[in-house]
Design a protein around this motif. Structure first.
Motif, PDB file in Angstrom:
ATOM      1  N   UNK A  76       0.775  -1.135   0.004  1.00  0.00           N
ATOM      2  CA  UNK A  76      -0.142  -0.101  -0.043  1.00  0.00           C
ATOM      3  C   UNK A  76       0.911   1.310   0.065  1.00  0.00           C
ATOM      4  N   UNK A  77       0.485   2.051  -0.844  1.00  0.00           N
ATOM      5  CA  UNK A  77       1.058   3.655  -0.943  1.00  0.00           C
ATOM      6  C   UNK A  77       1.319   4.183   0.500  1.00  0.00           C
ATOM      7  N   UNK A  78       2.382   4.913   0.982  1.00  0.00           N
ATOM      8  CA  UNK A  78       2.196   5.538   2.110  1.00  0.00           C
ATOM      9  C   UNK A  78       1.235   6.584   2.372  1.00  0.00           C
ATOM     10  N   UNK A  79       0.513   6.720   3.385  1.00  0.00           N
ATOM     11  CA  UNK A  79      -0.710   7.940   3.565  1.00  0.00           C
ATOM     12  C   UNK A  79      -1.884   7.309   3.029  1.00  0.00           C
ATOM     13  N   UNK A  80      -2.079   6.056   2.406  1.00  0.00           N
ATOM     14  CA  UNK A  80      -3.004   5.333   2.102  1.00  0.00           C
ATOM     15  C   UNK A  80      -3.661   4.416   2.799  1.00  0.00           C
ATOM     16  N   UNK A  81      -5.044   4.167   2.790  1.00  0.00           N
ATOM     17  CA  UNK A  81      -5.431   2.887   3.596  1.00  0.00           C
ATOM     18  C   UNK A  81      -6.696   2.497   2.829  1.00  0.00           C
ATOM     19  N   UNK A  82      -6.373   1.713   1.638  1.00  0.00           N
ATOM     20  CA  UNK A  82      -7.126   1.096   0.943  1.00  0.00           C
ATOM     21  C   UNK A  82      -8.437   0.262   1.416  1.00  0.00           C
ATOM     22  N   UNK A  83      -9.317  -0.279   0.728  1.00  0.00           N
ATOM     23  CA  UNK A  83     -10.664  -0.723   1.278  1.00  0.00           C
ATOM     24  C   UNK A  83     -10.295  -2.121   1.868  1.00  0.00           C
ATOM     25  N   UNK A  84      -9.327  -2.828   0.873  1.00  0.00           N
ATOM     26  CA  UNK A  84      -9.191  -4.330   1.388  1.00  0.00           C
ATOM     27  C   UNK A  84      -8.193  -4.443   2.428  1.00  0.00           C
ATOM     28  N   UNK A  85      -7.388  -3.514   2.669  1.00  0.00           N
ATOM     29  CA  UNK A  85      -6.529  -3.430   3.936  1.00  0.00           C
ATOM     30  C   UNK A  85      -7.409  -3.027   5.174  1.00  0.00           C
ATOM     31  N   UNK A  86      -8.214  -2.395   4.897  1.00  0.00           N
ATOM     32  CA  UNK A  86      -9.292  -2.056   5.989  1.00  0.00           C
ATOM     33  C   UNK A  86     -10.361  -3.275   6.595  1.00  0.00           C
ATOM     34  N   UNK A  87     -10.683  -3.900   5.430  1.00  0.00           N
ATOM     35  CA  UNK A  87     -11.426  -5.252   5.697  1.00  0.00           C
ATOM     36  C   UNK A  87     -10.542  -6.094   6.503  1.00  0.00           C
ATOM     37  N   UNK A  88      -9.253  -6.537   6.205  1.00  0.00           N
ATOM     38  CA  UNK A  88      -8.597  -7.330   6.630  1.00  0.00           C
ATOM     39  C   UNK A  88      -8.302  -6.958   8.405  1.00  0.00           C
ATOM     40  N   UNK A  89      -8.082  -5.768   8.343  1.00  0.00           N
ATOM     41  CA  UNK A  89      -7.824  -5.146   9.776  1.00  0.00           C
ATOM     42  C   UNK A  89      -9.109  -5.524  10.675  1.00  0.00           C
ATOM     43  N   UNK A  90     -10.010  -5.137  10.058  1.00  0.00           N
ATOM     44  CA  UNK A  90     -11.512  -5.547  10.797  1.00  0.00           C
ATOM     45  C   UNK A  90     -11.643  -6.826  11.059  1.00  0.00           C
ATOM     46  N   UNK A  91     -11.233  -7.884  10.284  1.00  0.00           N
ATOM     47  CA  UNK A  91     -11.304  -9.118  10.642  1.00  0.00           C
ATOM     48  C   UNK A  91     -10.412  -9.589  11.425  1.00  0.00           C
ATOM     49  N   UNK A  92      -9.213  -8.996  11.677  1.00  0.00           N
ATOM     50  CA  UNK A  92      -8.118  -9.255  12.598  1.00  0.00           C
ATOM     51  C   UNK A  92      -8.701  -8.910  13.992  1.00  0.00           C
ATOM     52  N   UNK A  93      -9.341  -7.531  14.079  1.00  0.00           N
ATOM     53  CA  UNK A  93      -9.683  -7.171  15.389  1.00  0.00           C
ATOM     54  C   UNK A  93     -10.854  -7.953  15.862  1.00  0.00           C
TER      55      UNK A  93
END
Length: 247
Positions: A76-93
């Protein structure tokens, strides 16, 4: 008519055979609250296996998702949070919340009921080791502030268990060896100290080997020796790995 203790245990055993671990836990909790917090070996082992299977599944899931999150973040480019990364993070939490609830549930049961009712010796060592284990699991994925607190609680539980094991159990006893193995893993994984992990593991390994009686004809003792040999092999394997890290 309310089920007897034996009938409640039977239901727990059936649930374990069917790998319905939530049902195992609920049945053993009925025994603790309605009959006696001092569990038999069969009841205690069922409880231990149920929580171990639940947490192992969740810990494996967490590791997979955590690895995928890091891989995605690296792309992921610095300073960005793509939708896919957000979904993965939600699943981890989500997995972290489930795992945290399971660990806190068994710790509460240990602290409030099982440890206060435990006999001196092997039973107290077993439960204190369990307490150390589940605080260690909590420390694995907690944020920095909570991680330190969980790590300290785990360390205190392991210390209490180890002191008690040293004074009440033979060095070759499987429960004492299992405690030494997990305590060493704590130093390696949580405290990031392979030196202390090696020192503890080698001490336990050497003490057990010195007192191991492979010629015993007693059937119960033969089973104990088989259990001990399995743990000694795990200790040896970890010693080899950790020694390489130090070198």
């Amino acid at each position: 008519m309310n089920p007897t203790r034996a009938e409640t245990l039977l239901v727990a055993e059936l649930a374990a055979e069917a790998e319905r671990y939530d049902d195992v836990i609920s049945q053993i909790k009925i025994i603790v609250t309605q009959f006696d917090a001092r569990l038999t070996n069969d009841e205690r082992n069922l409880l231990s296996i149920a929580y171990k299977n639940k947490t192992n599944t969740l810990r494996n899931s967490w590791r997979i998702v955590d690895t995928l999150e890091k891989m995605q973040a690296s792309r992921t480019a610095p300073g960005t949070t793509p939708r896919q990364l957000t979904l993965i993070r939600q699943q981890r939490k989500k997995i972290e919340r489930e795992l945290s609830n399971v660990c806190k549930d068994i710790v509460k049961l240990l602290e409030k009921q099982l440890l206060p009712a435990a006999r001196q010796g092997e039973e107290r060592v077993f439960y204190s080791k369990m307490k150390g284990d589940y605080y260690r699991y909590l420390a694995e994925f907690a944020d920095e502030l909570a991680r330190e607190w969980y790590a300290d609680e785990s360390l205190n539980a392991y210390k209490h268990a180890y002191r008690h094991a040293m004074s009440t159990l033979e060095s070759v006893h499987p429960t004492r060896l299992g405690l030494a193995l997990n305590f060493a893993v704590f130093f390696h994984d949580v405290r990031k100290s392979p030196e202390r992990a090696c020192h503890l593991a080698k001490s336990a390994f050497d003490d057990a080997v010195m007192s191991l009686d492979l010629e015993s004809s007693d059937v119960a003792m033969a089973q104990t020796i088989r259990d001990s040999l399995q743990i000694l092999q795990l200790l040896k394997d970890d010693l080899v790995l950790w020694s390489k890290e130090i070198q």
